[in-house]
Design an enzyme around this catalytic site. Structure first.
Site, mmCIF file in Angstrom:
data_model
loop_
_atom_site.group_PDB
_atom_site.id
_atom_site.type_symbol
_atom_site.label_atom_id
_atom_site.label_comp_id
_atom_site.label_asym_id
_atom_site.label_seq_id
_atom_site.Cartn_x
_atom_site.Cartn_y
_atom_site.Cartn_z
ATOM 1 N N VAL A 9 4.653 -25.372 -22.879
ATOM 2 C CA VAL A 9 4.564 -24.423 -23.989
ATOM 3 C C VAL A 9 3.701 -23.225 -23.603
ATOM 4 O O VAL A 9 2.521 -23.391 -23.283
ATOM 5 C CB VAL A 9 3.960 -25.105 -25.233
ATOM 6 C CG1 VAL A 9 3.947 -24.147 -26.417
ATOM 7 C CG2 VAL A 9 4.707 -26.391 -25.568
ATOM 8 N N LYS A 10 4.290 -22.044 -23.627
ATOM 9 C CA LYS A 10 3.523 -20.813 -23.364
ATOM 10 C C LYS A 10 2.982 -20.286 -24.682
ATOM 11 O O LYS A 10 3.698 -20.232 -25.678
ATOM 12 C CB LYS A 10 4.405 -19.742 -22.728
ATOM 13 C CG LYS A 10 4.512 -19.833 -21.223
ATOM 14 C CD LYS A 10 5.447 -18.776 -20.679
ATOM 15 C CE LYS A 10 4.841 -17.397 -20.739
ATOM 16 N NZ LYS A 10 5.734 -16.386 -20.135
#
Ligand code: E4P
Length: 223
Positions: free
Chosen positions: A82-83
């Site tokens: 997850v960015k």
């Protein structure tokens, strides 16, 4: 050392993956928009092509929304990371996602103090943006060195993924500065291979080989 391709273009990802040297993919909202494709289907295709970490960016800007999107991204595939933008709501969300064992990559990092906070929040990765610093007169690679120094001094386990890369020189500077991973566009990745002296040298070898008579090792017609 890991090398990633920085795009959501599945044609480029498939080609680069076939070369056997990349380890993963970074996407962002700009890359996804550039595909003119449906978000879910382009992601599904990228997860199909690449058996390695794939960054997908949350687009909410409040902690609750980022956490919700982060959980959905993580549920997509074992390789999903997850960015999250390095804003205060992002740091709050990363703390929660890390406690749930979800891998996170804090992005849009432009100073070492942001990177220190990212490590404190439990981020798995931090992305300093090299080119965007270079073009405003800073030295992007210097940021990597500062982050590396802080992380080493305090034994932080957060890994450094150098992003926003435009040239092989920025790849080299990032690796020499101690980045764990460098992500780059397709044309930069291809340029890492290319060297005129290599091409010249191979042409000369093959020209000289034409004077070698057919042989058993390489068979008839190889000379
Ligand atoms: C990757 O994670 C980043 O989003 C990307 O490298 C940004 O690159 P840009 O500066 O070319 O937009």
């Amino acid at each position: 050392m890991k090398l990633f391709i920085d795009t959501a273009d599945v044609g480029q990802i498939r080609e680069a993956w076939s070369w056997g040297v990349i380890d993963g993919v970074t996407t962002n909202p700009t890359h996804i928009a550039a595909t003119d494709r449906e978000f879910d289907s382009v992601l599904a295709e990228i997860f199909e092509i690449v058996d390695g970490p794939i960054r997908v960016e949350a687009v909410s800007t409040d902690a609750a929304g980022i956490i919700e999107q982060g959980r959905r991204i993580a549920a997509l595939h074992k390789n999903a990371v997850v960015k999250v933008p390095i804003i205060i709501e992002g740091l709050k969300a990363v703390k929660v996602l890390a406690q749930e064992g979800i891998k996170t990559n804090l992005t849009l990092c432009f100073n070492p103090l942001q990177a220190a906070l990212a490590a404190k929040a439990g981020a798995t990765f931090i992305s300093p943006f090299i080119h965007r610093l270079d073009i405003v007169g800073h030295e992007g690679a210097a940021l990597i060195r500062q982050i590396r120094q802080i992380y080493h001094h305090y034994q932080f386990r957060t890994q450094i993924l150098a992003a926003s890369i435009r040239s092989p020189k920025q790849v080299l500077d990032s690796l020499l500065a101690g980045a764990d991973t460098v992500t780059m566009p397709f044309d930069v990745l291809r340029a890492l291979y290319q060297h005129l002296l290599t091409e010249d040298g191979l042409r000369l070898f093959l020209d000289d080989w034409k004077r070698v008579p057919p042989n058993r090792l390489f068979g008839a017609g190889s000379g």
